[in-house]
Design a protein around this motif. Structure first.
Motif, PDB file in Angstrom:
ATOM      1  N   TRP A  71       0.857  -1.186   0.000  1.00 42.75           N
ATOM      2  CA  TRP A  71       0.000   0.000   0.000  1.00 42.75           C
ATOM      3  C   TRP A  71       0.893   1.236   0.000  1.00 42.75           C
ATOM      4  CZ3 TRP A  71      -2.038  -2.773   4.783  1.00 42.75           C
ATOM      5  CH2 TRP A  71      -1.147  -2.674   5.847  1.00 42.75           C
ATOM      6  N   SER A  72       0.340   2.352  -0.403  1.00 46.78           N
ATOM      7  CA  SER A  72       1.116   3.589  -0.481  1.00 46.78           C
ATOM      8  C   SER A  72       1.218   4.221   0.899  1.00 46.78           C
ATOM      9  CB  SER A  72       0.463   4.568  -1.468  1.00 46.78           C
ATOM     10  OG  SER A  72       1.174   5.787  -1.493  1.00 46.78           O
ATOM     11  N   THR A  73       2.331   3.969   1.580  1.00 44.84           N
ATOM     12  CA  THR A  73       2.532   4.567   2.900  1.00 44.84           C
ATOM     13  C   THR A  73       2.683   6.088   2.820  1.00 44.84           C
ATOM     14  OG1 THR A  73       3.558   2.533   3.709  1.00 44.84           O
ATOM     15  CG2 THR A  73       3.954   4.531   4.985  1.00 44.84           C
ATOM     16  N   PRO A  74       3.498   6.629   1.899  1.00 40.61           N
ATOM     17  CA  PRO A  74       3.536   8.093   1.765  1.00 40.61           C
ATOM     18  C   PRO A  74       2.177   8.675   1.404  1.00 40.61           C
ATOM     19  CG  PRO A  74       5.397   7.099   0.634  1.00 40.61           C
ATOM     20  CD  PRO A  74       4.480   5.979   1.006  1.00 40.61           C
ATOM     21  N   GLY A  75       1.416   7.929   0.601  1.00 44.49           N
ATOM     22  CA  GLY A  75       0.068   8.400   0.264  1.00 44.49           C
ATOM     23  C   GLY A  75      -0.832   8.459   1.488  1.00 44.49           C
ATOM     24  N   MET A 125       7.133  18.482  -0.984  1.00 44.99           N
ATOM     25  CA  MET A 125       5.700  18.361  -0.686  1.00 44.99           C
ATOM     26  C   MET A 125       5.461  17.258   0.338  1.00 44.99           C
ATOM     27  SD  MET A 125       2.570  17.093  -3.093  1.00 44.99           S
ATOM     28  CE  MET A 125       3.171  15.405  -2.961  1.00 44.99           C
ATOM     29  N   LEU A 126       6.100  16.105   0.115  1.00 44.47           N
ATOM     30  CA  LEU A 126       5.920  14.994   1.046  1.00 44.47           C
ATOM     31  C   LEU A 126       6.406  15.373   2.437  1.00 44.47           C
ATOM     32  CD1 LEU A 126       5.172  12.065   1.611  1.00 44.47           C
ATOM     33  CD2 LEU A 126       7.454  11.383   0.830  1.00 44.47           C
ATOM     34  N   ALA A 127       7.549  16.037   2.523  1.00 47.54           N
ATOM     35  CA  ALA A 127       8.070  16.457   3.830  1.00 47.54           C
ATOM     36  C   ALA A 127       7.089  17.397   4.520  1.00 47.54           C
ATOM     37  CB  ALA A 127       9.431  17.135   3.660  1.00 47.54           C
ATOM     38  N   GLY A 128       6.514  18.322   3.754  1.00 49.45           N
ATOM     39  CA  GLY A 128       5.575  19.271   4.343  1.00 49.45           C
ATOM     40  C   GLY A 128       4.340  18.619   4.911  1.00 49.45           C
ATOM     41  N   VAL A 129       3.793  17.640   4.183  1.00 46.17           N
ATOM     42  CA  VAL A 129       2.578  16.991   4.681  1.00 46.17           C
ATOM     43  C   VAL A 129       2.894  16.010   5.807  1.00 46.17           C
ATOM     44  CG1 VAL A 129       1.410  17.249   2.455  1.00 46.17           C
ATOM     45  CG2 VAL A 129       2.630  15.132   2.950  1.00 46.17           C
ATOM     46  N   LEU A 130       4.168  15.588   5.911  1.00 46.35           N
ATOM     47  CA  LEU A 130       4.540  14.673   6.991  1.00 46.35           C
ATOM     48  C   LEU A 130       4.712  15.378   8.334  1.00 46.35           C
ATOM     49  CD1 LEU A 130       7.215  12.329   5.350  1.00 46.35           C
ATOM     50  CD2 LEU A 130       4.881  11.734   6.009  1.00 46.35           C
ATOM     51  N   LEU A 218       0.947  11.564  -7.452  1.00 44.82           N
ATOM     52  CA  LEU A 218       2.356  11.928  -7.618  1.00 44.82           C
ATOM     53  C   LEU A 218       3.218  11.309  -6.527  1.00 44.82           C
ATOM     54  CD1 LEU A 218       4.542  13.492  -9.075  1.00 44.82           C
ATOM     55  CD2 LEU A 218       3.980  15.480  -7.678  1.00 44.82           C
ATOM     56  N   VAL A 219       2.745  11.360  -5.283  1.00 50.23           N
ATOM     57  CA  VAL A 219       3.506  10.774  -4.177  1.00 50.23           C
ATOM     58  C   VAL A 219       3.642   9.260  -4.372  1.00 50.23           C
ATOM     59  CG1 VAL A 219       3.334  10.192  -1.734  1.00 50.23           C
ATOM     60  CG2 VAL A 219       3.069  12.549  -2.464  1.00 50.23           C
ATOM     61  N   SER A 223       7.389   8.329  -4.875  1.00 50.17           N
ATOM     62  CA  SER A 223       7.943   7.791  -3.626  1.00 50.17           C
ATOM     63  C   SER A 223       7.835   6.284  -3.511  1.00 50.17           C
ATOM     64  CB  SER A 223       7.244   8.437  -2.418  1.00 50.17           C
ATOM     65  OG  SER A 223       7.427   9.828  -2.422  1.00 50.17           O
ATOM     66  N   GLN A 224       7.103   5.642  -4.427  1.00 52.65           N
ATOM     67  CA  GLN A 224       6.938   4.192  -4.332  1.00 52.65           C
ATOM     68  C   GLN A 224       7.253   3.481  -5.646  1.00 52.65           C
ATOM     69  OE1 GLN A 224       5.540   3.570  -0.244  1.00 52.65           O
ATOM     70  NE2 GLN A 224       6.135   2.168  -1.804  1.00 52.65           N
ATOM     71  N   ASN A 225       6.535   3.813  -6.717  1.00 51.96           N
ATOM     72  CA  ASN A 225       6.707   3.046  -7.950  1.00 51.96           C
ATOM     73  C   ASN A 225       8.093   3.212  -8.566  1.00 51.96           C
ATOM     74  OD1 ASN A 225       4.222   1.707  -8.077  1.00 51.96           O
ATOM     75  ND2 ASN A 225       3.211   3.496  -8.949  1.00 51.96           N
TER      76      ASN A 225
END
Length: 391
Positions: A71-75, A125-130, A218-219, A223-225
């Motif tokens: 599953w998409s953990t960053p998602g 973007m990922l860092a900001g939402v984390l 996008l994430v 970040s995964q695929n």
């Protein structure tokens, strides 16, 4: 059982165990944040476990490669810091994400367009939402130290001596504490332990669908695929892009109405099945991936009890464990995003917009983070200076 068969079986079981235990709390936290009820979040965890298990078995068996799906953990982390007008709108976004992944399989130019987006902006973007979720362990440690501190201590100790098991062990301790609290308070109703898929009709009418789907897509891709393909390549495997995207995209579309936000190629846990520890013979390592797929299907049944336990936890406790698990992801995202000085202004712009949590026109901050980051990238980032007479 022959030694070779035993090694692939153990590697497959470890892959599934690490993959499930290291992020189930992030998934539940993300689904609840965009409007899922406890029952709908349990359905989402169930269908995601089934989808990634069946997809892993299919891809590993057909390609004879150690391809694992997760599953998409960053998602899920993005969802935890996002908002949606309703759960049906969030489900519509999940369907759209799956459709876009399918489109990358059918139309390679879309994949090229995604690849053209600077990876540092996706990391920013990922860092900001984390950040909001990663702050939760700090806040909860002050509010409920008797619950959170033991989890943190287990994570800190194992991070030093056995980093692979730090997060799974921390989540296992979290589940143990929640189970003790549930027993103390009367237990979990038996009806909550019955596996059930809850259908939600997607609502595509809101503009928030696109605003949530595009960052999630996008994430998932960045970040995964893409890293998942790179991990397999590092072990000498050339995974087929189109079949992998077709299977994970279809799995996402089919699972979305039941609460599954996205499945994709595994990245971090992919190495457990693709590496030499799984088998000395690279041609047999697909058996480890196949075993992991069957194990995920088994975990789908366990996921119902896990979700039922999590639903009884004190407010903020599970989010604290989820945030703790994402600290290494946040560190990696910030490090990658800020690696080059010439990128830092666009990166910081994207990061600050993402962390702000603003919503404009019903569209959340993750989308605007990318928009602002790309605008700064086009306007501010220095361009190479052409030397007269050079060719």
């Amino acid at each position: 059982m022959p030694a070779a068969a035993s090694s692939t079986t153990v590697a497959g079981l470890v892959t599934a165990l690490v993959g499930f235990l290291s992020s189930f709390a992030v998934v539940i936290t993300g689904l609840r944040a965009v409007g899922a009820t406890p029952g709908q979040a349990a359905s989402g965890l169930l269908v995601l476990s089934l989808a990634m298990g069946l997809a892993t078995v299919l891809l590993a068996q057909r390609t004879r490669l150690p391809i694992t799906v997760a599953w998409s953990t960053p998602g899920a982390a993005l969802l935890a810091s996002a908002s949606a007008p309703s759960w049906s709108v969030a489900v519509a976004a999940f369907v759209l994400v799956g459709g876009l992944v399918l489109l990358t399989a059918a139309w390679p130019r879309l994949g090229d367009a995604i690849g053209a987006i600077p990876p540092v902006l996706a990391q920013a973007m990922l860092a900001g939402v984390l950040v909001p979720l990663c702050l939760q362990p700090v806040r909860s440690a002050l509010e409920m130290p008797w619950l959170v501190v033991p989890v943190v201590l287990v994570w800190v100790v194992l991070l030093r001596f056995s980093a692979r098991w730090a997060v799974p062990a921390a989540f296992a301790v979290t589940l143990g504490i929640i189970g003790w609290l549930a027993v103390r308070d009367g237990g979990v109703p038996a009806s909550a332990l019955v596996p059930r898929l809850d259908w939600t009709t997607p609502d595509f009418a809101s503009t928030a669908v696109v605003g949530l789907a595009l960052p999630l897509f996008l994430v998932t891709m960045a970040s995964q695929n893409v890293p998942g393909m790179a991990v397999l390549a590092s072990y000498g495997y050339r995974a087929p892009w189109r079949p992998a995207m077709a299977v994970t995209g279809a799995g996402t579309v089919l699972g979305a109405p039941f609460g599954g936000h996205a499945i994709n190629l595994a990245a971090i846990s992919a190495a457990l099945a693709a590496g030499p520890e799984a088998d000395a013979d690279p041609g047999r390592r697909y058996l480890a991936a196949r075993t992991a797929g069957f194990a995920y299907v088994g975990f789908a049944l366990v996921s119902v009890a896990v979700a039922a336990l999590v639903a009884t936890a004190p407010a903020g406790f599970v989010a604290a464990a989820a945030g703790l698990a994402l600290w290494p992801v946040l560190a990696s995202s910030l490090s990658g995003a800020l690696a080059r000085p010439e990128d830092r202004i666009p990166v910081v712009a994207a990061f600050l917009v993402a962390i702000s949590g603003v919503t404009v026109g019903g569209i959340g901050s993750a989308f605007w983070s990318l928009a602002v980051g790309l605008a700064f990238w086009a306007w501010y980032r220095p361009r190479p200076v052409e030397v007269p007479g050079s060719a």
